[in-house]
Design an enzyme around this catalytic site. Structure first.
Site, mmCIF file in Angstrom:
data_model
loop_
_atom_site.group_PDB
_atom_site.id
_atom_site.type_symbol
_atom_site.label_atom_id
_atom_site.label_comp_id
_atom_site.label_asym_id
_atom_site.label_seq_id
_atom_site.Cartn_x
_atom_site.Cartn_y
_atom_site.Cartn_z
ATOM 1 N N MET A 249 67.309 -70.433 12.950
ATOM 2 C CA MET A 249 67.268 -71.875 13.185
ATOM 3 C C MET A 249 68.677 -72.455 13.228
ATOM 4 O O MET A 249 69.587 -71.909 12.614
ATOM 5 C CB MET A 249 66.474 -72.567 12.075
ATOM 6 C CG MET A 249 65.018 -72.140 11.995
ATOM 7 S SD MET A 249 64.138 -73.011 10.662
ATOM 8 C CE MET A 249 64.953 -72.365 9.221
ATOM 9 N N CYS A 315 53.368 -80.746 7.319
ATOM 10 C CA CYS A 315 54.527 -80.712 6.437
ATOM 11 C C CYS A 315 54.302 -81.596 5.214
ATOM 12 O O CYS A 315 53.953 -82.773 5.336
ATOM 13 C CB CYS A 315 55.775 -81.179 7.186
ATOM 14 S SG CYS A 315 57.261 -81.194 6.155
ATOM 15 N N ARG A 317 56.784 -81.521 2.620
ATOM 16 C CA ARG A 317 58.034 -81.278 1.910
ATOM 17 C C ARG A 317 59.002 -82.453 2.002
ATOM 18 O O ARG A 317 59.139 -83.061 3.058
ATOM 19 C CB ARG A 317 58.715 -80.026 2.466
ATOM 20 C CG ARG A 317 57.978 -78.754 2.113
ATOM 21 C CD ARG A 317 58.249 -77.650 3.150
ATOM 22 N NE ARG A 317 57.678 -76.395 2.727
ATOM 23 C CZ ARG A 317 56.377 -76.122 2.753
ATOM 24 N NH1 ARG A 317 55.513 -77.019 3.183
ATOM 25 N NH2 ARG A 317 55.942 -74.932 2.349
ATOM 26 N N ASP A 590 91.906 -56.019 14.256
ATOM 27 C CA ASP A 590 91.707 -57.309 13.585
ATOM 28 C C ASP A 590 91.631 -57.146 12.075
ATOM 29 O O ASP A 590 92.171 -57.962 11.327
ATOM 30 C CB ASP A 590 90.427 -57.963 14.106
ATOM 31 C CG ASP A 590 90.136 -59.293 13.409
ATOM 32 O OD1 ASP A 590 90.946 -60.224 13.571
ATOM 33 O OD2 ASP A 590 89.123 -59.375 12.709
#
Length: 620
Positions: A249, A315, A317, A590
């Site tokens: 996400m 939902c 929450r 690197d």
């Protein structure tokens, strides 16, 4: 303070009937693993009265779409002892001044208010909540709140084994542990810190203390850990785990990219190829997870489908940030400061008005995000890390493998399934890296044994024309539509001349950035899979096997990189092998550049290729 409304009084009566004995003595919540108290029989007449006159859910916690918010997540701190790549930059994020963070008393005041209004589950989050010094005391005081049924915590697990016995005694009833890989080296690569062994000890401790299920949260990212899905599932065969695969996400720090997301349906299809008997379990009310179980397995598997199939409609929450802001949606930017109202001396009723107004403004769903996500990106084949890294006699450090075998076998745990035993090693005193120990994989990445010389073959037929240029002299992609599918294998190599100082640090694994060899190996595998995105006119190839090996060459103070790629298709994989070797070499540069700038990348070349119409090639 004003008299409590009748609804709140009725709700208190209802709660007390559930949580008290006939004698009036309070019933304490049982700890996980302890036998639960016998249920108290409520007289039928009173039960009927309570049912008929049940208190309506708090209007302050009910939004305009009828959703009742009974679940509160409280962030105890912004700080974290890891630097997960999908969560925050390597150097961390600017922290809120301590004076602006909620105090312990403010946290408890807000928790008490929400519980009185109907919240029956609180989860403590962060940052990393277990680095807060008074976390045990906070749990203990939350446990005293009448009506609070569940106190959970989401943790990265680093401090869990040490603190869990105290937390359990304080009243902690649910645990979520974040773990995105079962490969120790990849763990270090993802979180930019060490600690894999401590996380596994935390999971072990939770099982030992009777938590069931122990929830393990795994954020699935394409090209990084989607190949490990079956291995996570295999752990549920003998252990009471709920492995929860979370769709990747977007957050502020992780540079959202559609290609990184693996959808729930794609994950499910992958698992059903191995376990067609995987069956769906009934969904719990307001659950964010789609749960599945393989018949006969102790644990289960769940999917958090925040992106592909949102659960906004159910939902329940709310979130309070570490600095006291109320967020009604994880994806929304809208926040209201409860801290400021608390410190201004707001009454309970005034706080409820602020909370109610914020909840009332909650949107039906985080629509802007889902308009972008309606069409899932095309599936990109996953590639397993089929190679292993064994470092023998080079570094004087005990491996994870022998310790992990002891860890899992030592705590009265059930016998591990075979795959879990493979994950945790055979107990040999050597560093081990690899996610699959296939019989055809070469386990000796740094083996001093000589390799069999390649079989010479005839010269590669050449062409007097460039294949990626059309008749007008413009760059063009080769049409491979008419070519037959054949088995293609290519091997490429590179040499990184480190110099004596950097070489010694790499050999002894003393670089501040971490283990240069395993990070370079991971980078090489990643690069092979992304070649068509890096080299414009390369076709995308569904690789079936990638192997990156690194050998220390003490005579030249160098690391020799050898990359092998395999696929079945109409086009070769030499570019994938060359890209893999080159990027692995660049990664070594690197990792070591802070020690020396006098590092040379040399001898990047194709070693061999087989398959295709133009014949085989083996460099002599």
């Amino acid at each position: 303070m004003a008299a409590q409304p009748v609804s709140r009084m009725l709700r208190r009566v209802l709660r007390s009937s559930v949580r008290s004995c006939s004698s009036g003595a309070p019933v304490t919540q049982p700890h996980p693993g302890e036998p639960s108290q016998p249920a108290v029989e409520v007289p039928s007449g009173r039960r009927r009265f309570l049912r008929e006159h049940a208190a309506p859910f708090s209007a302050f916690l009910t939004d305009g779409f009828g959703r009742r918010h009974s679940y509160l997540r409280i962030s105890l701190t912004e700080k974290c002892n890891l630097r997960c790549q999908y969560c925050m930059p390597e150097d961390g994020v600017p922290l809120t001044p301590k004076a602006d963070l909620l105090t312990t008393e403010e946290i408890l005041t807000l928790a008490r208010l929400f519980v009185k209004e109907g919240v029956d589950k609180i989860r403590l989050t962060g940052g990393e909540p277990l680095i807060r010094p008074d976390v045990v005391d906070i749990v203990a005081q939350l446990h005293q709140l009448e009506g609070l049924r569940t106190i959970g915590i989401t943790t990265n697990g680093i401090n869990l084994a040490r603190l869990l016995p105290q937390l359990q005694k304080a009243g902690l009833s649910a645990i979520n542990i974040s773990l995105d890989t079962l490969v120790p080296a990849k763990f270090e690569f993802i979180v930019r810190r060490k600690g894999f062994r401590k996380v596994m000890e935390g999971i072990h401790k939770a099982i030992e203390l009777g938590y069931s299920p122990v929830k393990v949260n795994c954020v699935v990212m394409r090209g990084l850990n989607e190949d490990e899905l079956p291995d996570f599932v295999a752990l549920t065969e003998g252990l009471p785990l709920d492995v929860r695969f979370i769709e990747y996400m977007p957050f502020d720090g992780n540079k959202w990219n559609f290609r990184k997301m693996v959808s729930y349906k794609e994950m499910l299809d992958t698992l059903r190829q191995q376990w067609p008997e995987l069956e769906k379990l009934p969904e719990e009310e307001s659950s964010t997870a789609k749960a599945f179980q393989i018949p006969g397995f102790r644990g289960r598997v769940s999917f958090i489908t925040s992106m592909s199939e949102h659960f906004c409609g159910t939902c329940n929450r709310l979130r309070i940030t570490a600095d006291g802001n109320l967020k009604v949606c994880l994806f929304g930017n809208s926040e209201v400061s409860l801290r400021d109202h608390l410190r201004a001396g707001a009454s309970e009723e005034e706080l409820l008005s602020v909370i109610g107004a914020a909840v009332g403004r909650k949107k039906r769903q985080h629509a802007e995000l889902f308009l972008m996500c309606q069409d899932s990106p095309p599936a990109i084949p996953s590639i397993s890390f089929r190679d292993s890294l064994h470092v023998q006699g080079l570094r004087h450090r005990v491996s994870f493998s022998s310790q992990m075998v002891t860890l899992w076998k030592g705590g009265r745990l059930p016998q591990m399934p075979l795959l879990a035993q493979r994950w945790l090693g055979s107990g040999l005193p050597q560093r081990h890296y690899g996610s699959h120990l296939d019989s055809d994989a070469n386990p000796k990445c740094l083996s001093p044994e000589p390799r069999a010389p390649a079989t010479p073959s005839g010269p590669l037929p050449t062409s007097d024309q460039l294949t990626h240029v059309d008749r007008k002299g413009q760059a063009a992609m080769v049409d491979v539509g008419g070519k037959p599918d054949t088995e293609r294998v290519a091997v490429a190599s590179a040499v990184v001349l480190l110099g004596p100082v950097a070489y010694k640090l790499v050999q002894e694994n003393q670089l501040k950035k971490g283990d240069a060899l395993v990070v370079a190996q991971l980078a090489g595998v990643q690069a092979a899979k992304l070649t068509s995105q890096l080299i414009p006119l390369c076709h995308h190839v569904a690789l079936s096997h990638v192997q990156v090996q690194l050998e220390l060459d003490s005579t030249r103070h160098a690391v020799v990189v050898r990359a092998s790629c395999q696929a079945r298709g109409p086009t070769g994989v030499e570019m994938e092998a060359l890209t893999s070797a080159a990027v692995a070499a660049l990664t070594l540069y690197d990792m070591c550049k802070a020690v020396s700038r006098d590092i040379v990348l040399a001898e990047i070349m194709l070693v061999s290729k087989t398959g295709g119409q133009r014949g085989d090639f083996h460099r002599t």
